[in-house]
Design an enzyme around this catalytic site. Structure first.
Site, PDB file in Angstrom:
ATOM      1  CB  ILE A 469      -0.999   0.016   1.168  1.00  0.00           C
ATOM      2  CG1 ILE A 469      -0.292   0.044   2.528  1.00  0.00           C
ATOM      3  CG2 ILE A 469      -1.905  -1.201   1.102  1.00  0.00           C
ATOM      4  CD1 ILE A 469      -1.223   0.308   3.699  1.00  0.00           C
ATOM      5  CB  THR A 636      11.174   2.305   2.501  1.00  0.00           C
ATOM      6  OG1 THR A 636      11.765   1.164   3.108  1.00  0.00           O
ATOM      7  CG2 THR A 636      11.507   2.313   1.017  1.00  0.00           C
ATOM      8  CD  GLN A 640       5.713   2.644   7.233  1.00  0.00           C
ATOM      9  OE1 GLN A 640       6.741   2.082   7.555  1.00  0.00           O
ATOM     10  NE2 GLN A 640       4.550   2.036   7.191  1.00  0.00           N
ATOM     11  N   GLY A 704       6.854  -2.963  13.532  1.00  0.00           N
ATOM     12  CA  GLY A 704       6.246  -2.075  12.544  1.00  0.00           C
ATOM     13  C   GLY A 704       6.302  -0.619  12.967  1.00  0.00           C
ATOM     14  N   GLY A 706       4.196   1.887  10.825  1.00  0.00           N
ATOM     15  CA  GLY A 706       3.212   2.654  10.054  1.00  0.00           C
ATOM     16  C   GLY A 706       2.321   3.513  10.936  1.00  0.00           C
ATOM     17  CD  GLU A 707      -1.192   1.625  11.942  1.00  0.00           C
ATOM     18  OE1 GLU A 707      -1.949   2.601  11.871  1.00  0.00           O
ATOM     19  OE2 GLU A 707      -1.115   0.765  11.038  1.00  0.00           O
TER      20      GLU A 707
END
Lengths: 744, 339
Positions: A469, A636, A640, A704, A706-707
């Protein structure tokens, strides 16, 4: 060995494709005899369609069909009496309404599709859709959560939480009570939502979707059409941004599939921007109250956190808004309460950072307010309440380096320049303020599978059904494979986003590097083991060596003790008459995971400039620090974080979807009036990675991010605005009118 | 979008005759607003007359100042050396508007003609008095959506605090026009009855009982150019635009200011505001007050207070009653370099 050493920065592996048009998104696919769908939405929020005139539309040029509740083909899997979502369990307590697209004249929310027009071109379908005319028996609608907070119901599944004494704040030496509001925010990815459905046989379906999980879409469609999932092929290699809105199959997608079957042609639906506000979810309007107590030494005595959010009348949406409060700080008395109110609104869905971002705004604003009351530096206040173990579950964190994150971020922003007294720093007409906030999100490791194929020419292909995504999934998986097998990055190809590949979870919850990355790690490790076994067996030039003496890099096996002793992978494979070594692995968390609490942490720092006359707030500088284990792909990962911060600036300063509650209808559902942060709002963002492996979570030590890139950011801005001006804004977004001072 | 005829004019005369011939005909210039309105069916033309080939894009010096052709692109005007040097306020206002892409398409004439961005005007299921009847097609003459003013009692954060009526509280969205109002521009038009010159302050109108009518153009008239008289404001000009994000958003309030300064004294001044009225809003009283006065915060405050005399909020836009005077003060401070 990825865990021990930092990873080098590589370029996004699909970057060139993306900027040269080589990457295909769902709407890029064209099929022979393909036709186009356009949705017609209701213009009321509650009531019944009394008449629907489709005659003119049917007679318009190129029209192949107009589908309404009167002639919609049945969706066989929707006959079960469930709560609106084809792939979901029935809600508890039972909702008063069920939403089945185009199945009844009943209107449950504004913009609800009342017709789907199919024509041979998009333009003709659009024109014909404008000819569909409806009249309604309108009922009074309820869309304003702020007027109905008292009607909140406890959703099934997530009970109230309490440890210690629930009323401890009443007797705490220093107390605080404050209300915080988050408006409706809409994901608004650049790419519009939709689907391309093609029945390739009576019971065989090919779908190009905008989904964050091809396997999830496959399962949803299998249930809706009572098909064997094997007969459904879903392809979504790339997504032009999802932010959560692609985490479920939306009813209009299922409807298009049903109509495609009826019409016998491939059908494409690309929704328009205003439909993106009502048909693919949103961050729910949420009101929160925090009651906090502390003592003179700066120790928290209690936190009570209550949140009430909107949902639809036909489906209960819940998220983890109050969860951070349970475990973030060492505090003996904590209670949380989460309620939802069913309104005449379309159903929300997780939006980046989801509920945790909503909750963090309240908690981290309150922490700042309390620090001010205590006359303590906001970082010092957090450190005095720092916890090394999870107070909610009474178990250790798998890893937590938040102290270091506070320190590094403070250095980078120039926290020393901050003055505790609001309004102390000024440059010309502008006040300067500093603020910070913490973010946290679960580090999940879901079950996933991946396949790796090493060819005799030294090239490696890695496969998994996971969709990219945008965060750089392909790049991270490339790096993981490279680290295990030593295959040069340019000789690794990652294939993803297709149900023909090994199963993977949906891209969401900041979980993909951990989940799919582990499967890639395992599949590549299996290949490495196979190579070493071949290399040390009788007849090989490295026969007799111990497996652990061998190293593998750049396609060459060597023995450290014997310089010059080398065996290339291609030689080894040729000798063994192998053209490919092919391994597929399923990977999941081990039982050890139960013993730990696993979270990624972030700290956001901002410097704001505020014009006290005009109330204009500019984020002048932002530093975001991620403590999310070993960083797999530094470039990346930084990207992000930057994206999350840009979203955070929008959340803090500009984003708000506004409803005129007299009509239950949005008044700013377009890109001119719904203000996503633009370049001019976003300064250079510095990202700092703690980059220390988590020893527990997975073989790479990676969690992770992303959040956490977004969670907490809005609070940091609000805290900085307070530091600059003395104005505490508790209702997002922080627009000029909420900050300006009265002069005349 | 509904089917329409498309023709192209190459001379102003042909364009005027094409639009006069049949009702439901519209000029198409940059299209940055009209196409949106067509997509939303707020305007449903029978015919479009493309005027992009008209030779009206020149920007040239005249005996009394500068003449800007109606078809000059917003970006071309903003970047023009004469504009930047002698009328920096216009350049600043243009660059504060829209996005680079839109400024490359939008024309000066089109900017004058753009419609309000009021949400209710754009949503034909919502009440609005400004849309008037359907202009073309089979429904011609029928009401285009419900009547009434949706913004009164509704979402009026963006709306007028000056000169509104019970029929309409919409604002003119242009930034460029605020500068033109402040700079005493004149609009040159041509129509079936010949050419005429319209002082800028008389070009746009207040809603009154006829909110459908944004300006005083007569049927069939075409804007040819805009004239700017020479002034002494170049060294002390400022366009302040307050909006909900840093770029690509319409003004909550904007202030265009040009001053002729001698020492700390204000010899002459022009002030206009955007985002506050149905037309670009000149602050004549405040100008009068400031003339001959010293550039001090005290004087700026008094001028701002004078400017706000007849202001009226509608609820959600009440904050403009504070933001507007504050912005006047801030803009004056910046322009006089007394910040």
């Amino acid at each position: 060995m990825t865990k021990e050493t930092k990873n080098p920065s590589i370029d996004r592996v699909d970057g060139r494709m993306k900027v040269t048009g080589g990457a295909n998104y769902f709407a890029d696919f064209e099929l022979p005899s393909m036709a186009y769908c356009v949705l017609v939405g209701s213009e009321i929020a509650r009531g019944t369609i009394s008449s629907l005139d489709t005659k003119k539309a049917q007679g318009a040029p190129g029209v192949l069909g107009v589908f309404t509740h009167q002639n919609m083909p049945p969706i066989p899997g929707w006959d079960a009496p469930i709560g609106g979502q084809a792939d979901g369990p029935p809600p508890k307590p039972k909702t008063e309404e069920t939403y089945r697209i185009l199945s009844s004249p009943k209107i449950l929310f504004d913009g609800q599709p009342i017709a789907i027009v199919v024509a041979d071109t998009y333009e003709r379908a659009t024109y014909a859709a404008s000819l569909v005319k409806a009249t309604y028996a309108k009922q009074a609608s309820r869309t304003d959560l702020s007027k109905h907070v008292a009607e909140g119901i406890a959703p099934g599944g997530s009970g109230d939480y309490s440890r210690g004494k629930a009323d401890a704040h009443q007797t705490a030496p220093i107390t605080l009570e404050a209300n915080y509001t988050i408006p409706i925010e809409v994901h608004n990815p650049m790419e519009l939502h939709g689907i391309l459905a093609h029945w390739t046989g009576p019971d065989k379906l090919m779908i190009y979707a905008k989904t964050q999980g091809v396997n999830a879409t496959q399962n949803a469609m299998a249930q809706a059409f009572k098909l064997d999932p094997k007969n459904i092929h879903v392809h979504t290699e790339f997504m032009g941004g999802g932010f959560g809105m692609g985490l479920r199959t939306w009813p209009q997608e299922t409807a298009v599939v049903a109509i495609a079957r009826k019409i016998g042609r491939p059908l494409k639906l690309v929704m328009n921007r205003s439909q993106m506000f009502t048909l693919v979810g949103h961050r729910p309007y949420t009101v929160q109250t925090i009651r906090m107590g502390a003592d003179q030494t700066g120790k928290l005595v209690s936190i009570n956190h209550a949140a009430t959010a909107e949902t639809a009348r036909y489906e209960d949406f819940t998220e983890a808004t109050v969860n951070m409060t349970k475990f973030m700080y060492a505090c003996p008395n904590v209670s949380t309460r989460y309620r939802i109110v069913r309104l005449d609104r379309s159903v929300p869905i997780w939006m980046r950072g989801p509920g945790e971002a909503t909750g963090a705004f309240a908690l981290e604003s309150a922490m700042d307010e309390m620090a001010h009351k205590l006359n303590l530096d906001p970082i010092e206040f957090r450190l005095r309440n720092y916890t090394e173990t999870d107070p909610e579950h009474n178990r250790p964190y798998s890893s937590k380096n938040l102290r270091e994150a506070y320190e590094k971020g403070a250095d980078a922003i120039g926290w020393n320049n901050r003055k505790p007294q609001p309004g102390s720093l000024r440059e010309g007409n502008w006040l300067i303020g500093y603020g910070m906030s913490t973010g946290v999100f679960n580090a999940f490791r879901w079950e996933a599978s991946a396949r790796a194929l090493l060819k005799a020419d030294g090239s490696l292909t890695v496969q998994s059904a996971v969709t990219d995504i945008g965060p750089g999934t392909g790049t991270a998986l490339t790096m993981i494979a490279h680290n295990v097998l030593g295959v040069p990055v340019e000789k690794i190809k990652v294939e993803y986003g297709d149900t023909s590949l090994p199963k993977a979870p949906s891209q969401g919850g900041s979980a993909i590097v951990s989940a799919v990355g582990s499967a890639v790690f395992d599949a590549c490790t299996a290949i490495k083991q196979a190579l070493i076994e071949l290399a040390v067996k009788d007849g090989s030039s490295l026969a007799g060596r111990q497996a652990d003496e061998l190293t593998l890099a750049n396609g060459i096996l060597s023995v450290e003790k014997e310089p010059g002793k080398k065996l290339t992978v291609s030689e080894l494979m040729q000798v063994n008459k192998l053209t490919v070594i092919d391994r597929t692995k399923e990977s999941k968390a081990g039982p050890d995971h139960q013993k730990y609490s696993m979270y990624s942490f972030s700290v956001h720092f901002v410097q704001v400039r505020v014009n006290p006359l005009t109330g204009v707030v500019r984020v002048a500088k932002a530093v975001s620090v991620a403590d999310s284990g070993r960083i797999i792909s530094p470039k990346t990962a930084a990207s992000q974080m930057i994206g999350g911060v840009a979203g955070g600036i929008g959340m803090a300063l500009t984003e708000e979807a506004v409803i005129d509650h007299r009509f239950g209808r949005f008044v700013n559902n377009n890109f001119a009036d719904y203000h996503v942060a633009v370049h001019a709002d976003v300064p250079a963002i510095e990202t700092i990675m703690i980059d220390k492996p988590d020893p527990i979570i997975n073989p790479m030590g990676a969690k992770g991010m992303g959040e956490i890139a977004l969670i907490g950011f809005a609070g940091a801005v609000a805290n900085a605005v307070f530091n600059a001006t003395g104005q505490r804004v508790r209702d997002l977004p922080i627009t000029p009118d909420k900050v300006m001072q009265k002069l005349v | 979008m509904n089917p329409f005829q498309f023709t192209r004019a190459t001379t102003p005369k042909a364009a005027i005759s094409a639009i006069t011939k049949e009702s439901g005909t519209y000029f198409l210039a940059g299209g940055t607003n009209l196409i949106d309105l067509m997509k939303r069916e707020v305007i449903i033309p029978e015919r479009l007359v493309d005027i992009n080939k008209l030779p009206l894009a020149t920007i040239e010096k005249t005996a009394s100042g500068l003449r800007i052709g109606a078809m000059a692109k917003n970006s071309a005007v903003a970047d023009h050396e004469l504009v930047k040097k002698h009328f920096p306020l216009l350049s600043m206002a243009l660059n504060a508007g829209a996005s680079a892409q839109l400024r490359n398409m939008a024309t000066v004439g089109g900017n004058l003609m753009q419609r309000t961005r009021c949400s209710y005007f754009y949503d034909t299921s919502m009440p609005c008095n400004k849309r008037g009847p359907v202009q073309a097609g089979p429904d011609k003459g029928k009401p285009n959506g419900p009547s009434g003013c949706g913004a009164i009692g509704g979402f009026n954060r963006m709306h007028a605090i000056f000169g509104s009526s019970s029929k309409c509280i919409a604002v003119h969205p242009s930034d460029m026009c605020i500068a033109l109002a402040a700079l005493d521009a004149t609009v040159n038009v041509s129509g079936p009855k010949g050419d005429r010159r319209i002082p800028f302050s008389e070009f746009h109108r207040l809603p009154g009982e006829l909110p459908q009518k944004d300006n005083t153009l007569l049927p069939g008239e075409l804007i040819l150019s805009v004239d700017l008289p020479t002034n002494r404001f170049a060294d002390h000009s400022h366009y302040l635009k307050i909006r909900d994000r840093a770029s690509y958003a319409f003004a909550l309030v904007s202030v265009g200011v040009g001053l002729d300064m001698k020492g700390g004294m204000i010899q002459d001044v022009r002030l206009a505001m955007g985002g506050v009225a149905h037309k670009p809003w000149r602050l004549f009283e405040a100008e009068q007050f400031l003339k001959g006065k010293e550039a001090t915060e005290v004087n700026f405050k008094q001028a701002a207070a004078l400017a706000m005399k007849d202001a009226k909020g509608y609820g959600e836009n009440d904050f403009k009653l504070t933001l507007a005077p504050n912005s006047i003060i801030d803009a004056l401070k910046t322009a006089t370099k007394t910040a």
